[in-house]
Scaffold this motif. Structure first.
Motif, PDB file in Angstrom:
ATOM      1  N   ILE A 148       0.842  -1.209   0.000  1.00 47.92           N
ATOM      2  CA  ILE A 148       0.000   0.000   0.000  1.00 47.92           C
ATOM      3  C   ILE A 148       0.869   1.248   0.000  1.00 47.92           C
ATOM      4  O   ILE A 148       0.638   2.196  -0.754  1.00 47.92           O
ATOM      5  CB  ILE A 148      -0.964  -0.023   1.201  1.00 47.92           C
ATOM      6  N   THR A 149       1.893   1.261   0.835  1.00 49.04           N
ATOM      7  CA  THR A 149       2.843   2.383   0.845  1.00 49.04           C
ATOM      8  C   THR A 149       3.487   2.558  -0.516  1.00 49.04           C
ATOM      9  O   THR A 149       3.599   3.674  -1.049  1.00 49.04           O
ATOM     10  CB  THR A 149       3.924   2.153   1.916  1.00 49.04           C
ATOM     11  N   CYS A 150       3.910   1.452  -1.109  1.00 49.75           N
ATOM     12  CA  CYS A 150       4.542   1.474  -2.435  1.00 49.75           C
ATOM     13  C   CYS A 150       3.612   2.075  -3.481  1.00 49.75           C
ATOM     14  O   CYS A 150       4.013   2.948  -4.265  1.00 49.75           O
ATOM     15  CB  CYS A 150       4.951   0.049  -2.812  1.00 49.75           C
ATOM     16  N   LEU A 151       2.363   1.632  -3.512  1.00 51.84           N
ATOM     17  CA  LEU A 151       1.414   2.111  -4.523  1.00 51.84           C
ATOM     18  C   LEU A 151       1.102   3.597  -4.335  1.00 51.84           C
ATOM     19  O   LEU A 151       0.979   4.343  -5.311  1.00 51.84           O
ATOM     20  CB  LEU A 151       0.128   1.290  -4.451  1.00 51.84           C
ATOM     21  N   ILE A 152       0.975   4.036  -3.086  1.00 57.49           N
ATOM     22  CA  ILE A 152       0.701   5.466  -2.835  1.00 57.49           C
ATOM     23  C   ILE A 152       1.876   6.320  -3.308  1.00 57.49           C
ATOM     24  O   ILE A 152       1.697   7.374  -3.930  1.00 57.49           O
ATOM     25  CB  ILE A 152       0.414   5.705  -1.342  1.00 57.49           C
ATOM     26  N   ILE A 153       3.089   5.861  -3.022  1.00 59.75           N
ATOM     27  CA  ILE A 153       4.278   6.599  -3.481  1.00 59.75           C
ATOM     28  C   ILE A 153       4.304   6.664  -5.008  1.00 59.75           C
ATOM     29  O   ILE A 153       4.556   7.722  -5.599  1.00 59.75           O
ATOM     30  CB  ILE A 153       5.565   5.929  -2.951  1.00 59.75           C
ATOM     31  N   GLY A 154       4.031   5.526  -5.636  1.00 57.05           N
ATOM     32  CA  GLY A 154       4.024   5.494  -7.104  1.00 57.05           C
ATOM     33  C   GLY A 154       2.974   6.415  -7.701  1.00 57.05           C
ATOM     34  O   GLY A 154       3.192   7.014  -8.766  1.00 57.05           O
ATOM     35  N   PHE A 155       1.846   6.563  -7.011  1.00 59.26           N
ATOM     36  CA  PHE A 155       0.778   7.433  -7.504  1.00 59.26           C
ATOM     37  C   PHE A 155       1.128   8.912  -7.277  1.00 59.26           C
ATOM     38  O   PHE A 155       0.859   9.756  -8.137  1.00 59.26           O
ATOM     39  CB  PHE A 155      -0.533   7.087  -6.776  1.00 59.26           C
ATOM     40  N   LEU A 156       1.719   9.230  -6.130  1.00 59.96           N
ATOM     41  CA  LEU A 156       1.974  10.624  -5.786  1.00 59.96           C
ATOM     42  C   LEU A 156       3.205  11.210  -6.473  1.00 59.96           C
ATOM     43  O   LEU A 156       3.223  12.390  -6.821  1.00 59.96           O
ATOM     44  CB  LEU A 156       2.129  10.775  -4.267  1.00 59.96           C
ATOM     45  N   LYS A 157       4.237  10.415  -6.643  1.00 56.32           N
ATOM     46  CA  LYS A 157       5.473  10.951  -7.218  1.00 56.32           C
ATOM     47  C   LYS A 157       5.382  10.996  -8.746  1.00 56.32           C
ATOM     48  O   LYS A 157       4.851  10.084  -9.365  1.00 56.32           O
ATOM     49  CB  LYS A 157       6.686  10.094  -6.802  1.00 56.32           C
ATOM     50  N   LYS A 158       5.924  12.040  -9.323  1.00 59.41           N
ATOM     51  CA  LYS A 158       5.898  12.194 -10.767  1.00 59.41           C
ATOM     52  C   LYS A 158       7.114  11.514 -11.394  1.00 59.41           C
ATOM     53  O   LYS A 158       8.196  11.506 -10.816  1.00 59.41           O
ATOM     54  CB  LYS A 158       5.893  13.679 -11.129  1.00 59.41           C
ATOM     55  N   PRO A 159       6.966  10.979 -12.605  1.00 55.43           N
ATOM     56  CA  PRO A 159       8.127  10.387 -13.291  1.00 55.43           C
ATOM     57  C   PRO A 159       9.208  11.438 -13.542  1.00 55.43           C
ATOM     58  O   PRO A 159       8.916  12.604 -13.793  1.00 55.43           O
ATOM     59  CB  PRO A 159       7.540   9.879 -14.612  1.00 55.43           C
ATOM     60  N   LEU A 160      10.458  11.029 -13.462  1.00 60.82           N
ATOM     61  CA  LEU A 160      11.588  11.907 -13.715  1.00 60.82           C
ATOM     62  C   LEU A 160      12.115  11.698 -15.132  1.00 60.82           C
ATOM     63  O   LEU A 160      12.007  10.596 -15.684  1.00 60.82           O
ATOM     64  CB  LEU A 160      12.725  11.625 -12.720  1.00 60.82           C
ATOM     65  N   SER A 161      12.696  12.733 -15.681  1.00 59.37           N
ATOM     66  CA  SER A 161      13.347  12.599 -16.985  1.00 59.37           C
ATOM     67  C   SER A 161      14.632  11.804 -16.804  1.00 59.37           C
ATOM     68  O   SER A 161      15.137  11.633 -15.685  1.00 59.37           O
ATOM     69  CB  SER A 161      13.669  13.970 -17.561  1.00 59.37           C
ATOM     70  N   GLU A 162      15.191  11.307 -17.905  1.00 59.38           N
ATOM     71  CA  GLU A 162      16.426  10.531 -17.833  1.00 59.38           C
ATOM     72  C   GLU A 162      17.559  11.361 -17.251  1.00 59.38           C
ATOM     73  O   GLU A 162      18.389  10.858 -16.488  1.00 59.38           O
ATOM     74  CB  GLU A 162      16.812  10.032 -19.233  1.00 59.38           C
ATOM     75  N   LYS A 163      17.574  12.648 -17.570  1.00 57.01           N
ATOM     76  CA  LYS A 163      18.602  13.532 -17.047  1.00 57.01           C
ATOM     77  C   LYS A 163      18.481  13.689 -15.528  1.00 57.01           C
ATOM     78  O   LYS A 163      19.469  13.645 -14.799  1.00 57.01           O
ATOM     79  CB  LYS A 163      18.497  14.908 -17.726  1.00 57.01           C
ATOM     80  N   GLU A 164      17.246  13.843 -15.055  1.00 61.76           N
ATOM     81  CA  GLU A 164      17.016  13.967 -13.619  1.00 61.76           C
ATOM     82  C   GLU A 164      17.374  12.679 -12.881  1.00 61.76           C
ATOM     83  O   GLU A 164      17.922  12.702 -11.791  1.00 61.76           O
ATOM     84  CB  GLU A 164      15.553  14.327 -13.349  1.00 61.76           C
ATOM     85  N   ARG A 165      17.070  11.553 -13.500  1.00 63.47           N
ATOM     86  CA  ARG A 165      17.373  10.265 -12.858  1.00 63.47           C
ATOM     87  C   ARG A 165      18.875  10.051 -12.702  1.00 63.47           C
ATOM     88  O   ARG A 165      19.329   9.439 -11.742  1.00 63.47           O
ATOM     89  CB  ARG A 165      16.804   9.102 -13.667  1.00 63.47           C
ATOM     90  N   ASN A 166      19.659  10.538 -13.644  1.00 62.65           N
ATOM     91  CA  ASN A 166      21.104  10.339 -13.612  1.00 62.65           C
ATOM     92  C   ASN A 166      21.839  11.395 -12.799  1.00 62.65           C
ATOM     93  O   ASN A 166      23.048  11.313 -12.616  1.00 62.65           O
ATOM     94  CB  ASN A 166      21.680  10.323 -15.033  1.00 62.65           C
ATOM     95  N   ASN A 167      21.109  12.395 -12.332  1.00 65.36           N
ATOM     96  CA  ASN A 167      21.727  13.454 -11.542  1.00 65.36           C
ATOM     97  C   ASN A 167      21.829  12.995 -10.093  1.00 65.36           C
ATOM     98  O   ASN A 167      20.840  12.881  -9.392  1.00 65.36           O
ATOM     99  CB  ASN A 167      20.885  14.729 -11.633  1.00 65.36           C
ATOM    100  N   ALA A 168      23.063  12.725  -9.642  1.00 58.60           N
ATOM    101  CA  ALA A 168      23.268  12.170  -8.296  1.00 58.60           C
ATOM    102  C   ALA A 168      22.828  13.106  -7.199  1.00 58.60           C
ATOM    103  O   ALA A 168      22.527  12.700  -6.093  1.00 58.60           O
ATOM    104  CB  ALA A 168      24.745  11.814  -8.101  1.00 58.60           C
ATOM    105  N   LYS A 169      22.768  14.397  -7.514  1.00 56.19           N
ATOM    106  CA  LYS A 169      22.391  15.359  -6.481  1.00 56.19           C
ATOM    107  C   LYS A 169      20.885  15.535  -6.375  1.00 56.19           C
ATOM    108  O   LYS A 169      20.385  16.127  -5.451  1.00 56.19           O
ATOM    109  CB  LYS A 169      23.049  16.715  -6.763  1.00 56.19           C
ATOM    110  N   GLN A 170      20.188  15.046  -7.413  1.00 61.43           N
ATOM    111  CA  GLN A 170      18.728  15.180  -7.389  1.00 61.43           C
ATOM    112  C   GLN A 170      18.147  14.222  -6.362  1.00 61.43           C
ATOM    113  O   GLN A 170      18.429  13.051  -6.379  1.00 61.43           O
ATOM    114  CB  GLN A 170      18.177  14.841  -8.784  1.00 61.43           C
TER     115      GLN A 170
END
Length: 633
Positions: free
Chosen positions: A606-628
């Motif tokens: 349930i926690t996992c699904l709520i997080i997946g619903f609330l958080k927005k997908p990141l771009s590939e650049k954002e995903r690779n940014n270690a500081k993000q």
């Protein structure tokens, strides 16, 4: 033996590949294993993370010193790692990481050498040499040069005529203890002050302060993360701070300590008593005193619960010699768990609350008061009150007799204070508290045992939700204290709900990083893998970095998932006779282990699904940014 005998060239990594704390720790532990200096790398890594969870080993100046003692270490060793770009280590930018590994039975000589490195790192010149070194040989040369330069400062003549004394003590007594001492020595030395710092290290107190030192002192600083015996100070005013503050702000602490003018002012005067400094112990930090008692009590709770659970595996009545099911091993486990460990829970809780308030003088009266609470039926809550009454009684009586001639002080501390304070707390428990508190406990026990269906589910949801809300904060601790009180009263259902609340957040987040990878950076996804292990081990702290980075999404998801799991857990009358240990104790300590694991997994999904619903997908650049660290609203 010299420092370079334990920090050898093959233990140095000049170019760490990891770009975050977890990756760097893995790299250093792998080097330890590669050089056959540990026979169980995972076990040592757990010891390192246990220390990091207590308090970060990043000490400033671009330095971190992760350290641990473990039976898995075969030889005292230091592994050095350097990253020129630097990483975020415990919230601080860090370039130099020294992993100290010591066996459980390390000799005094070895521990002293390990601690010596900590003092070297206080030198800016030495750190600079390590940063610019182009080879492992240059690092070794820098260490050897620093060893020649290092000279004791405690016996130096005082140019200013001032004398600074102090005590430093960290949790393990290997690194921070000596860094704090060195920082204070260096700051005092620049002022021309004479210095003596007692270090309460892993070998025990070194450079111990004497009554003569205290008499001559112009300023006193105590920097500690664990309890220290301050009786030698004999009522002098002193600055009382955590170890890290002494490392980072030694000059300010010395200024503050000098401002007390302890040679001119008598601390026994009423004016001094009425104006304590904020940093000093006021004796009224109730939260700290309670947590001190709880921390010493928990091992007794865990051991007792597991041993009783093992005894039940032989049969419900197997510990009873009159039963047909009788088994001598069941009797053994039941006696150790129920008659020994559980019997000590409340006295230990009370005793160390008293110890936190009044040091050694508070231990005996508070512990005896705790035993009175246990005998008289007032249980966990009565034990807490006994700890405070015994501790404050001992503290007050000790202060009241401070002016008695020195020749009688020994008699005061071993006879008069414990005798009078024990009488006070025992009379209070016997004549005042035990009867009404035992009636209250009986009411609570009857009410909790009568909870079924929706009422039990509501309580389970509340406890688990509180546990998940601030992950180690005051709300979490309040729920834990309630669970321990019920545990001491042999009501084990709340403990099950609380463990659900502690396991769901890290496991739910770990699942989210696996199922919804595009919502997390690469760094977060890697950290999520560790959260599986932390969650399964009932280490809720694995969820903290994610909650800190994105609190408006992660914390509600944690609370909802935990509340659902906790509600189902109590609605199905699931109990847990070992309130710590996670997956390792569930098979033997829970009355319905499969259903219990199902509650934990359901809450986590349930926690996992709520997080997946609330958080927005990141771009590939954002995903690779270690500081993000995710999109915070």
């Amino acid at each position: 033996m010299e420092l370079v005998d334990i920090l050898t060239q093959d233990n140095i990594i000049l170019n760490l590949k990891g770009n975050n704390q977890a990756a760097v720790i893995d790299e250093l532990v792998n080097k330890l294993a590669e050089n056959q200096l540990t026979n169980d790398a995972e076990r040592f890594k757990k010891a390192i993370y246990k220390r990091e969870n207590e308090i970060s080993t990043a000490v400033g100046y671009g330095v971190a010193i992760p350290h641990a003692q473990s039976e898995s270490v075969t030889k005292p060793t230091i592994i050095m790692g350097r990253t020129l770009p630097g990483i975020d280590y415990g919230g601080q930018h860090t370039n130099l990481i020294f992993m100290i590994a010591a066996p459980e039975n390390a000799s005094n000589e070895h521990l002293s050498l390990l601690s010596q490195l900590s003092t070297f790192l206080m030198s800016e010149t030495f750190r600079a040499k390590l940063i610019v070194a182009t080879s492992e040989a240059e690092v070794i040369k820098a260490i050897q040069e620093q060893e020649k330069l290092q000279e004791p400062t405690s016996d130096e003549e005082s140019v200013s005529g001032k004398y600074l004394v102090g005590i430093t003590a960290c949790m393990t007594g290997i690194a921070h203890t000596y860094m704090a001492a060195e920082s204070l020595k260096e700051a005092a030395g620049k002022r021309g002050m004479k210095v003596k710092i007692q270090t309460n290290g892993a070998n025990g107190p070194e450079n111990k302060l004497t009554a003569a030192d205290i008499q001559k002192a112009d300023a006193i600083v105590i920097a500690h993360d664990v309890q220290v015996d301050a009786s030698v100070l004999r009522g002098k005013r002193y600055v009382d701070v955590p170890v890290k503050k002494a490392i980072s702000h030694a000059d300010q602490l010395i200024d503050q300590a000098l401002s007390y003018n302890i040679k001119e002012n008598n601390v026994d005067e009423p004016a001094m008593e009425d104006k304590p400094e904020p940093e000093e112990k006021s004796g009224l930090n109730f939260y700290k005193h309670i947590m001190s008692g709880v921390s010493y009590m928990i091992p007794f709770v865990v051991v007792g619960g597991i041993f009783i659970a093992i005894s039940f595996m032989f049969g419900i009545y197997a510990a009873d010699p009159e039963s047909d099911q009788f088994n001598v091993f069941a009797q053994f486990f039941n006696q150790v768990g129920g008659e020994a460990a559980f019997a000590l829970m409340v006295p230990i809780l009370a005793g160390f609350i008293g110890f936190s308030i009044a040091d050694k003088q508070g231990l005996a009266p508070a512990m005896i008061g705790g035993m009175m609470a246990s005998i008289g039926g007032s249980g966990f809550l009565g034990g807490m009150i006994a700890g405070f009454v015994g501790g404050f009684a001992a503290k007050f009586i000790g202060k009241s007799m401070a002016k008695i001639p020195k020749s009688f002080q020994g008699l005061v501390s071993v006879l008069i204070v414990p005798l009078i304070s024990t009488f006070i707390v025992s009379a209070f428990m016997f004549f005042v508290l035990n009867t009404p508190m035992s009636m209250l406990n009986e009411f609570l026990e009857g009410w909790l045992k009568g909870l079924t269906g929706i009422n039990a589910a509501i309580l389970g949801a509340l406890l688990a939700g509180m546990m998940a809300s601030d992950m180690g904060g005051p709300i979490n601790k309040t729920a834990s204290a309630f669970g321990l009180a019920m545990f001491a009263a042999n009501i084990f259902e709340p403990s099950a709900a609380l463990m659900v609340g502690g396991m769901v957040p890290p496991i739910g987040i770990a699942l989210a990083t696996t199922i919804f990878k595009n919502r997390f950076t690469i760094q977060e996804a890697e950290a999520g893998k560790a959260s599986y292990v932390l969650g399964a081990s009932f280490i809720t702290e694995g969820a903290i970095p994610f909650a800190a980075a994105d609190p408006l999404r992660i914390i509600p998801a944690n609370i909802i998932g935990a509340a659902v799991g906790g509600a189902l857990c109590m609605a199905m009358d699931i109990s847990l006779k070992a309130p710590h240990g996670g997956i390792f104790v569930i098979p033997i300590a829970s009355n319905k282990p499969l259903l219990y694991i199902g509650c934990i997994l359901l809450g986590s999904f349930i926690t996992c699904l709520i997080i997946g619903f609330l958080k927005k997908p990141l771009s590939e650049k954002e995903r690779n940014n270690a500081k993000q660290m995710s999109n915070i609203i």
